[in-house]
Design a protein around this motif. Structure first.
Motif, PDB file in Angstrom:
ATOM      1  N   ARG A   1       0.831  -1.210   0.000  1.00 28.15           N
ATOM      2  CA  ARG A   1       0.000   0.000   0.000  1.00 28.15           C
ATOM      3  C   ARG A   1       0.862   1.255   0.000  1.00 28.15           C
ATOM      4  O   ARG A   1       0.537   2.245  -0.679  1.00 28.15           O
ATOM      5  N   GLU A   2       1.958   1.222   0.755  1.00 28.54           N
ATOM      6  CA  GLU A   2       2.850   2.382   0.788  1.00 28.54           C
ATOM      7  C   GLU A   2       3.456   2.635  -0.590  1.00 28.54           C
ATOM      8  O   GLU A   2       3.497   3.789  -1.062  1.00 28.54           O
ATOM      9  N   ALA A   3       3.928   1.588  -1.245  1.00 29.00           N
ATOM     10  CA  ALA A   3       4.516   1.748  -2.571  1.00 29.00           C
ATOM     11  C   ALA A   3       3.470   2.195  -3.582  1.00 29.00           C
ATOM     12  O   ALA A   3       3.732   3.060  -4.435  1.00 29.00           O
ATOM     13  N   ALA A   4       2.262   1.616  -3.494  1.00 28.26           N
ATOM     14  CA  ALA A   4       1.197   1.994  -4.422  1.00 28.26           C
ATOM     15  C   ALA A   4       0.802   3.451  -4.234  1.00 28.26           C
ATOM     16  O   ALA A   4       0.542   4.163  -5.215  1.00 28.26           O
ATOM     17  N   GLU A   5       0.754   3.907  -2.987  1.00 29.91           N
ATOM     18  CA  GLU A   5       0.395   5.309  -2.744  1.00 29.91           C
ATOM     19  C   GLU A   5       1.445   6.254  -3.314  1.00 29.91           C
ATOM     20  O   GLU A   5       1.120   7.342  -3.799  1.00 29.91           O
ATOM     21  N   LYS A   6       2.706   5.839  -3.287  1.00 25.84           N
ATOM     22  CA  LYS A   6       3.742   6.657  -3.918  1.00 25.84           C
ATOM     23  C   LYS A   6       3.495   6.765  -5.418  1.00 25.84           C
ATOM     24  O   LYS A   6       3.653   7.847  -6.003  1.00 25.84           O
TER      25      LYS A   6
ATOM     26  N   GLY B   1       1.498   9.741 -10.244  1.00 22.59           N
ATOM     27  CA  GLY B   1       0.492   9.884 -11.289  1.00 22.59           C
ATOM     28  C   GLY B   1      -0.250  11.200 -11.198  1.00 22.59           C
ATOM     29  O   GLY B   1      -0.500  11.855 -12.221  1.00 22.59           O
ATOM     30  N   ARG B   2      -0.592  11.590  -9.988  1.00 22.59           N
ATOM     31  CA  ARG B   2      -1.314  12.869  -9.810  1.00 22.59           C
ATOM     32  C   ARG B   2      -0.487  14.034 -10.338  1.00 22.59           C
ATOM     33  O   ARG B   2      -1.024  14.979 -10.928  1.00 22.59           O
ATOM     34  N   ALA B   3       0.816  13.974 -10.110  1.00 26.33           N
ATOM     35  CA  ALA B   3       1.692  15.053 -10.571  1.00 26.33           C
ATOM     36  C   ALA B   3       1.688  15.155 -12.092  1.00 26.33           C
ATOM     37  O   ALA B   3       1.966  16.225 -12.656  1.00 26.33           O
TER      38      ALA B   3
ATOM     39  N   ASN C   1      -2.651  12.124 -13.946  1.00 29.13           N
ATOM     40  CA  ASN C   1      -3.234  10.814 -14.134  1.00 29.13           C
ATOM     41  C   ASN C   1      -3.735  10.251 -12.814  1.00 29.13           C
ATOM     42  O   ASN C   1      -3.335  10.695 -11.742  1.00 29.13           O
ATOM     43  N   ASP C   2      -4.582   9.252 -12.910  1.00 31.79           N
ATOM     44  CA  ASP C   2      -5.099   8.557 -11.741  1.00 31.79           C
ATOM     45  C   ASP C   2      -4.711   7.088 -11.876  1.00 31.79           C
ATOM     46  O   ASP C   2      -5.256   6.371 -12.723  1.00 31.79           O
ATOM     47  N   ALA C   3      -3.764   6.641 -11.072  1.00 35.07           N
ATOM     48  CA  ALA C   3      -3.253   5.274 -11.189  1.00 35.07           C
ATOM     49  C   ALA C   3      -4.354   4.241 -11.007  1.00 35.07           C
ATOM     50  O   ALA C   3      -4.356   3.201 -11.673  1.00 35.07           O
TER      51      ALA C   3
END
Length: 276
Positions: free
Chosen positions: A36-41, A46-48, A51-53
């Motif tokens: 979850r930590e890696a996915a949130e990174k 993506g937001r930057a 995009n929305d991962a």
């Protein structure tokens, strides 16, 4: 039940897994804190880029379902899903058997948690097989006696490389894998492939940041590629539908019109057929 209580033997929950990260993007619960930590990174990266991962992952999953349905309706009855990932809604066998009862499926992965879940399907469906295999050795997968005993590879079959080839960072090796897949597909065989697309990545900072995140996983990196890198994976095949487009735009009945504007990163996808 605490996370530590449900970790299968041989799994280090502190090392992120690309399969479990993808499960998190899709809203699944088969993941650990490190995933979850890696996915949130990745979501922040993506937001930057605008995009929305999570939406990209869902769109990729939708492409998988549409492609399998198209092939099942066209008469394909054998599917090999390499890098299958964790089961979620509308897995390959569920879609294929919905439109073509009796379809036979082989799931291939090298993640122990993925294999544990996939093998649980065997108790309910004798037409489904799950085997351990490495994307880097396509021949070992296709020559595995379990696979050849489950499928008739003298008849048309489809190989699915959905959002997995970008975990082969070396371009030459990725080209070699795709070429070997094409060589093993007989007449009427199909390649279903999607791949991370670099798009308008500017100075490449986002790509570098993404690779840094995935370098902490067991996959040891990720490579987004351009259209001109992805298209040759289908060399010699007849492209179906709209060709190679964003996953959200790929539908079986769409026709290429040249209007696609690949300006943002995301995932490109295509389905190719070995010509007669």
């Amino acid at each position: 039940m605490a996370e530590a209580d449900r970790v299968p033997a041989g799994i280090n929950p502190d090392v992120p897994s690309v399969a479990r990260m993808y499960d998190y993007y899709l809203g699944g619960r088969d993941n650990f804190a490190s995933d979850r930590e890696a996915a949130e990174k990745m979501i922040e990266i993506g937001r930057a880029m605008g995009n929305d991962a999570r939406q990209i992952a869902l769109a990729n999953r939708g492409f998988l379902g549409r492609a399998v349905r198209m092939l099942a309706e066209a008469g394909v009855r054998q599917f090999i899903d390499i890098g299958a990932g964790l089961p979620t809604q509308d897995n390959v066998h569920q879609v294929a058997q919905r439109y073509a009862p009796g379809s036979r499926i082989v799931y291939v992965d090298n993640d122990p948690i993925v294999l544990t879940h996939a093998r649980a399907l065997l108790a309910r469906d004798p037409d489904v097989l799950a085997v351990e295999g490495d994307l880097k050795d396509v021949d070992a997968i296709l020559d595995d006696p379990r696979v050849t005993g489950h499928l008739d590879l003298t008849q048309p079959f489809a190989i699915l490389l959905v959002a997995v080839l970008h975990f082969i960072p070396d371009n030459a090796e990725a080209d070699r894998i795709a070429a070997r897949v094409r060589a093993r597909l007989g007449t009427g065989g199909h390649l279903v492939l999607s791949h991370l697309y670099e798009g308008n990545a500017g100075d490449g900072a986002a790509a570098k940041a993404s690779n840094q995140v995935y370098s902490s996983t067991a996959s040891r990196g990720i490579a987004s590629r351009g259209y001109d890198d992805i298209a040759p994976y289908f060399a010699g095949l007849d492209l179906l539908g709209p060709g190679i487009v964003r996953v959200a735009d790929w539908t079986a009945d769409a026709s290429p019109d040249g209007s696609y504007d690949f300006v943002k990163s995301g995932i490109l996808a295509g389905v190719g057929r070995v010509p007669a």
